[in-house]
Design a protein around this motif. Structure first.
Motif, PDB file in Angstrom:
ATOM      1  N   UNK A   1      53.198  51.639  42.781  1.00 35.96           N
ATOM      2  CA  UNK A   1      52.803  50.719  41.690  1.00 35.96           C
ATOM      3  C   UNK A   1      51.969  49.884  42.394  1.00 35.96           C
ATOM      4  N   UNK A   2      52.345  48.950  43.428  1.00 39.04           N
ATOM      5  CA  UNK A   2      51.678  48.168  44.257  1.00 39.04           C
ATOM      6  C   UNK A   2      50.465  48.570  44.834  1.00 39.04           C
ATOM      7  N   UNK A   3      50.429  49.919  45.473  1.00 36.52           N
ATOM      8  CA  UNK A   3      49.257  50.455  45.962  1.00 36.52           C
ATOM      9  C   UNK A   3      48.262  50.601  44.867  1.00 36.52           C
ATOM     10  N   UNK A   4      48.885  51.222  43.852  1.00 34.35           N
ATOM     11  CA  UNK A   4      47.825  51.477  42.568  1.00 34.35           C
ATOM     12  C   UNK A   4      46.948  50.291  42.235  1.00 34.35           C
ATOM     13  N   UNK A   5      47.719  49.197  42.122  1.00 34.87           N
ATOM     14  CA  UNK A   5      47.238  47.752  41.665  1.00 34.87           C
ATOM     15  C   UNK A   5      46.149  47.220  42.697  1.00 34.87           C
ATOM     16  N   UNK A   6      46.569  47.269  43.823  1.00 34.46           N
ATOM     17  CA  UNK A   6      45.736  46.946  45.070  1.00 34.46           C
ATOM     18  C   UNK A   6      44.249  47.566  44.907  1.00 34.46           C
ATOM     19  N   UNK A   7      44.563  49.091  44.714  1.00 38.33           N
ATOM     20  CA  UNK A   7      43.210  49.875  44.572  1.00 38.33           C
ATOM     21  C   UNK A   7      42.422  49.579  43.597  1.00 38.33           C
ATOM     22  N   UNK A   8      43.099  49.303  42.467  1.00 39.74           N
ATOM     23  CA  UNK A   8      42.397  49.036  41.152  1.00 39.74           C
ATOM     24  C   UNK A   8      41.677  47.642  41.188  1.00 39.74           C
ATOM     25  N   UNK A   9      42.277  46.854  41.707  1.00 39.95           N
ATOM     26  CA  UNK A   9      41.772  45.268  41.889  1.00 39.95           C
ATOM     27  C   UNK A   9      40.530  45.571  42.929  1.00 39.95           C
ATOM     28  N   UNK A  10      40.551  46.329  44.032  1.00 34.16           N
ATOM     29  CA  UNK A  10      39.528  46.486  44.907  1.00 34.16           C
ATOM     30  C   UNK A  10      38.337  47.163  44.450  1.00 34.16           C
ATOM     31  N   UNK A  11      38.651  48.058  43.619  1.00 36.74           N
ATOM     32  CA  UNK A  11      37.428  48.861  43.095  1.00 36.74           C
ATOM     33  C   UNK A  11      36.724  48.304  41.952  1.00 36.74           C
ATOM     34  N   UNK A  12      37.293  47.210  41.288  1.00 36.06           N
ATOM     35  CA  UNK A  12      36.793  46.546  40.263  1.00 36.06           C
ATOM     36  C   UNK A  12      37.391  47.095  38.754  1.00 36.06           C
ATOM     37  N   UNK A  13      36.520  46.613  37.646  1.00 35.21           N
ATOM     38  CA  UNK A  13      37.134  46.681  36.539  1.00 35.21           C
ATOM     39  C   UNK A  13      36.419  48.361  35.884  1.00 35.21           C
ATOM     40  N   UNK A  14      35.595  48.799  36.759  1.00 32.20           N
ATOM     41  CA  UNK A  14      35.125  50.130  36.199  1.00 32.20           C
ATOM     42  C   UNK A  14      36.223  51.120  36.215  1.00 32.20           C
ATOM     43  N   UNK A  15      37.218  50.993  37.352  1.00 29.38           N
ATOM     44  CA  UNK A  15      38.445  51.751  37.729  1.00 29.38           C
ATOM     45  C   UNK A  15      39.713  51.338  37.058  1.00 29.38           C
TER      46      UNK A  15
ATOM     47  N   UNK B   1      41.570  51.879  34.764  1.00 23.88           N
ATOM     48  CA  UNK B   1      42.285  53.153  34.231  1.00 23.88           C
ATOM     49  C   UNK B   1      42.702  53.985  35.363  1.00 23.88           C
ATOM     50  N   UNK B   2      42.543  53.796  36.479  1.00 24.89           N
ATOM     51  CA  UNK B   2      42.825  54.637  37.816  1.00 24.89           C
ATOM     52  C   UNK B   2      44.452  54.879  37.960  1.00 24.89           C
ATOM     53  N   UNK B   3      44.754  56.117  38.268  1.00 23.61           N
ATOM     54  CA  UNK B   3      46.074  56.377  38.330  1.00 23.61           C
ATOM     55  C   UNK B   3      46.203  56.942  39.756  1.00 23.61           C
ATOM     56  N   UNK B   4      47.208  57.044  40.416  1.00 21.18           N
ATOM     57  CA  UNK B   4      47.165  57.607  41.908  1.00 21.18           C
ATOM     58  C   UNK B   4      47.042  59.103  41.886  1.00 21.18           C
ATOM     59  N   UNK B   5      47.321  59.716  40.948  1.00 21.69           N
ATOM     60  CA  UNK B   5      47.220  61.266  40.926  1.00 21.69           C
ATOM     61  C   UNK B   5      45.819  61.415  40.701  1.00 21.69           C
ATOM     62  N   UNK B   6      44.948  60.519  40.014  1.00 24.11           N
ATOM     63  CA  UNK B   6      43.609  60.814  40.021  1.00 24.11           C
ATOM     64  C   UNK B   6      42.934  60.984  41.391  1.00 24.11           C
ATOM     65  N   UNK B   7      43.391  60.620  42.690  1.00 20.64           N
ATOM     66  CA  UNK B   7      43.237  60.599  43.631  1.00 20.64           C
ATOM     67  C   UNK B   7      43.426  61.766  44.635  1.00 20.64           C
ATOM     68  N   UNK B   8      44.140  62.726  44.127  1.00 22.11           N
ATOM     69  CA  UNK B   8      44.531  64.164  44.410  1.00 22.11           C
ATOM     70  C   UNK B   8      43.129  65.046  44.538  1.00 22.11           C
ATOM     71  N   UNK B   9      42.977  65.404  45.709  1.00 22.45           N
ATOM     72  CA  UNK B   9      41.534  66.246  45.892  1.00 22.45           C
ATOM     73  C   UNK B   9      41.573  67.393  45.125  1.00 22.45           C
ATOM     74  N   UNK B  10      42.877  67.917  44.656  1.00 24.86           N
ATOM     75  CA  UNK B  10      42.858  68.996  43.713  1.00 24.86           C
ATOM     76  C   UNK B  10      42.541  68.779  42.244  1.00 24.86           C
TER      77      UNK B  10
END
Length: 108
Positions: free
Chosen positions: A44-58, A60-69
């Motif tokens: 959850x902390x990693x997901x929140x860090x990624x969301x914060x770094x990518x900005x408000x456009x992301x 609703x980002x979930x970690x499973x969205x980063x799965x290449x498949x």
């Protein structure tokens, strides 16, 4: 959950009872629960860090969205939902009924 069904989980529990004994098994279960809780907190902390770094456009980002498949599947479905007819290239027209396509002797 990790592709483990009820029969596999039962075998794992029986082996755990024989290996660790019924006295120590509850302590190992508590430790496993603490470990899983801690891993979920890290994720959850990693997901929140990624969301914060990518900005408000992301937001609703979930970690499973980063799965290449998942990414490939998503883009393939989006491409399939687009217009089914391919755009005509400039200068080209569809062939009339019975018309033969142009033949380039040098290309073959």
């Amino acid at each position: 959950m990790f592709g483990i069904g009820l029969p596999e989980l039962t075998v794992i529990l029986v082996v755990a009872v024989f290996v660790f004994g019924p006295e120590r098994l509850p302590e190992f279960a508590r430790q496993a629960g603490r470990f899983l809780r801690q891993m979920r907190t890290y994720a959850d902390a990693a997901r929140d860090d990624i969301r914060r770094e990518l900005g408000p456009d992301f937001a609703d980002l979930e970690l499973r969205d980063l799965d290449p498949r998942t990414i490939v599947r998503k883009h393939i479905l989006e491409a399939m939902d687009e217009d089914d007819e391919p755009p005509l290239r400039a200068g080209l027209r569809p062939l009339a009924d019975g018309e033969l396509p142009p033949y380039d002797i040098d290309a073959t």
